[in-house]
Design a protein around this motif. Structure first.
Motif, PDB file in Angstrom:
ATOM      1  N   LEU A 289       0.847  -1.084  -0.068  1.00  0.00           N
ATOM      2  CA  LEU A 289      -0.018  -0.050  -0.023  1.00  0.00           C
ATOM      3  C   LEU A 289       0.815   1.195   0.008  1.00  0.00           C
ATOM      4  CD1 LEU A 289      -2.420  -1.100   2.780  1.00  0.00           C
ATOM      5  CD2 LEU A 289      -2.849  -1.275   0.498  1.00  0.00           C
TER       6      LEU A 289
ATOM      7  N   GLU B  79       0.504   5.391  -0.013  1.00  0.00           N
ATOM      8  CA  GLU B  79      -0.377   6.493   0.069  1.00  0.00           C
ATOM      9  C   GLU B  79       0.429   7.794  -0.699  1.00  0.00           C
ATOM     10  OE1 GLU B  79      -0.499   4.774   4.206  1.00  0.00           O
ATOM     11  OE2 GLU B  79       0.975   5.213   2.799  1.00  0.00           O
TER      12      GLU B  79
ATOM     13  N   SER C 174      -4.893   9.546  -1.797  1.00  0.00           N
ATOM     14  CA  SER C 174      -4.945   8.089  -2.551  1.00  0.00           C
ATOM     15  C   SER C 174      -4.109   7.080  -2.130  1.00  0.00           C
ATOM     16  CB  SER C 174      -4.473   8.602  -4.018  1.00  0.00           C
ATOM     17  OG  SER C 174      -4.769   7.385  -4.883  1.00  0.00           O
ATOM     18  N   CYS C 175      -4.602   5.865  -2.009  1.00  0.00           N
ATOM     19  CA  CYS C 175      -3.682   4.865  -1.676  1.00  0.00           C
ATOM     20  C   CYS C 175      -3.706   3.894  -2.804  1.00  0.00           C
ATOM     21  CB  CYS C 175      -4.354   4.292  -0.248  1.00  0.00           C
ATOM     22  SG  CYS C 175      -3.622   2.584   0.026  1.00  0.00           S
ATOM     23  N   THR C 176      -2.492   3.331  -3.130  1.00  0.00           N
ATOM     24  CA  THR C 176      -2.440   2.426  -4.506  1.00  0.00           C
ATOM     25  C   THR C 176      -2.294   1.097  -3.657  1.00  0.00           C
ATOM     26  OG1 THR C 176      -1.810   4.217  -5.958  1.00  0.00           O
ATOM     27  CG2 THR C 176      -1.430   1.836  -6.625  1.00  0.00           C
TER      28      THR C 176
ATOM     29  N   SER D 213      -1.151  -2.786  -4.544  1.00  0.00           N
ATOM     30  CA  SER D 213      -0.372  -3.660  -5.198  1.00  0.00           C
ATOM     31  C   SER D 213      -0.507  -4.939  -4.744  1.00  0.00           C
ATOM     32  CB  SER D 213       1.168  -3.366  -5.158  1.00  0.00           C
ATOM     33  OG  SER D 213       1.217  -1.986  -5.930  1.00  0.00           O
TER      34      SER D 213
ATOM     35  N   ARG E 293     -13.684   3.738  -2.836  1.00  0.00           N
ATOM     36  CA  ARG E 293     -12.872   2.768  -3.497  1.00  0.00           C
ATOM     37  C   ARG E 293     -13.123   2.560  -4.919  1.00  0.00           C
ATOM     38  NH1 ARG E 293     -12.972  -2.857  -0.659  1.00  0.00           N
ATOM     39  NH2 ARG E 293     -12.022  -3.334  -2.632  1.00  0.00           N
TER      40      ARG E 293
ATOM     41  N   GLU F 142      -9.117   0.854 -10.691  1.00  0.00           N
ATOM     42  CA  GLU F 142      -7.676   1.264 -10.462  1.00  0.00           C
ATOM     43  C   GLU F 142      -7.184   0.688  -9.257  1.00  0.00           C
ATOM     44  OE1 GLU F 142      -9.545   5.471 -12.226  1.00  0.00           O
ATOM     45  OE2 GLU F 142      -8.784   5.401 -10.032  1.00  0.00           O
ATOM     46  N   LYS F 143      -7.727   0.035  -8.342  1.00  0.00           N
ATOM     47  CA  LYS F 143      -7.057  -0.610  -7.241  1.00  0.00           C
ATOM     48  C   LYS F 143      -6.694   0.341  -6.370  1.00  0.00           C
ATOM     49  CE  LYS F 143      -4.625  -4.476  -7.631  1.00  0.00           C
ATOM     50  NZ  LYS F 143      -3.477  -5.305  -8.248  1.00  0.00           N
ATOM     51  N   THR F 144      -7.491   1.447  -6.076  1.00  0.00           N
ATOM     52  CA  THR F 144      -7.114   2.605  -4.991  1.00  0.00           C
ATOM     53  C   THR F 144      -8.470   2.698  -4.184  1.00  0.00           C
ATOM     54  OG1 THR F 144      -7.990   4.294  -6.571  1.00  0.00           O
ATOM     55  CG2 THR F 144      -5.691   3.696  -6.825  1.00  0.00           C
TER      56      THR F 144
ATOM     57  N   THR G 147      -9.484   6.023  -1.877  1.00  0.00           N
ATOM     58  CA  THR G 147      -9.162   7.504  -1.644  1.00  0.00           C
ATOM     59  C   THR G 147     -10.109   7.936  -0.347  1.00  0.00           C
ATOM     60  OG1 THR G 147     -11.055   8.233  -2.961  1.00  0.00           O
ATOM     61  CG2 THR G 147      -9.051   8.016  -4.056  1.00  0.00           C
TER      62      THR G 147
ATOM     63  N   CYS H 174      -2.927   4.199   5.075  1.00  0.00           N
ATOM     64  CA  CYS H 174      -3.871   3.222   4.510  1.00  0.00           C
ATOM     65  C   CYS H 174      -3.891   2.113   5.082  1.00  0.00           C
ATOM     66  CB  CYS H 174      -3.319   3.121   2.998  1.00  0.00           C
ATOM     67  SG  CYS H 174      -4.568   2.251   1.777  1.00  0.00           S
TER      68      CYS H 174
END
Length: 117
Positions: free
Chosen positions: A4, A6, A21-23, A25, A71, A75-77, A79, A95
């Motif tokens: 994760l 941020e 935003s938190c991506t 993976s 969510r 985009e697998k994020t 916010t 996150c």
């Protein structure tokens, strides 16, 4: 493993807005419950908001009405839209993710939000 990251923190004046935003993976994003926590200096980490795998925002804190968690599965994020920021919102925002079946807690390293008066 889940990672994760941020982004979106910074310095804003009181009354301003930020979008964090938190991506995510890794595999199986759609099966994870997600959340945002924050920790101010000298204070314990506290929950800001959660959004579960079904997309429903739950467990809103006192910031409800100013902050919105969402969510984006494509985009697998996840916010956190923060409006009407106050100096007391100053903290490191983290996150969080955990699989709906259970397992280990996953944390990002945090992003710093500073609200000046």
């Amino acid at each position: 493993q889940v990672r994760l990251v941020e982004s979106g923190g910074g310095v804003v004046q009181a009354g301003g807005s930020l979008n964090l935003s938190c991506t995510f993976s890794g595999a199986g994003f759609e099966s994870y419950d997600l959340g945002w926590y924050r920790q101010a200096p000298g204070k314990e980490r506290e929950l800001v908001a959660k959004v579960y795998h079904d997309g429903l925002a739950r467990d809103q804190t006192v910031m409800e009405g100013r902050f919105t968690v969402s969510r984006r599965n494509a985009e697998k994020t996840v916010t956190l839209q923060m409006n009407a920021l106050r100096p007391e919102d100053t903290a490191v925002y983290f996150c969080y993710a955990i699989h709906r079946i259970g397992g280990v807690d996953n944390w990002g390293k945090g992003t710093v939000v500073t609200v000046s008066s």
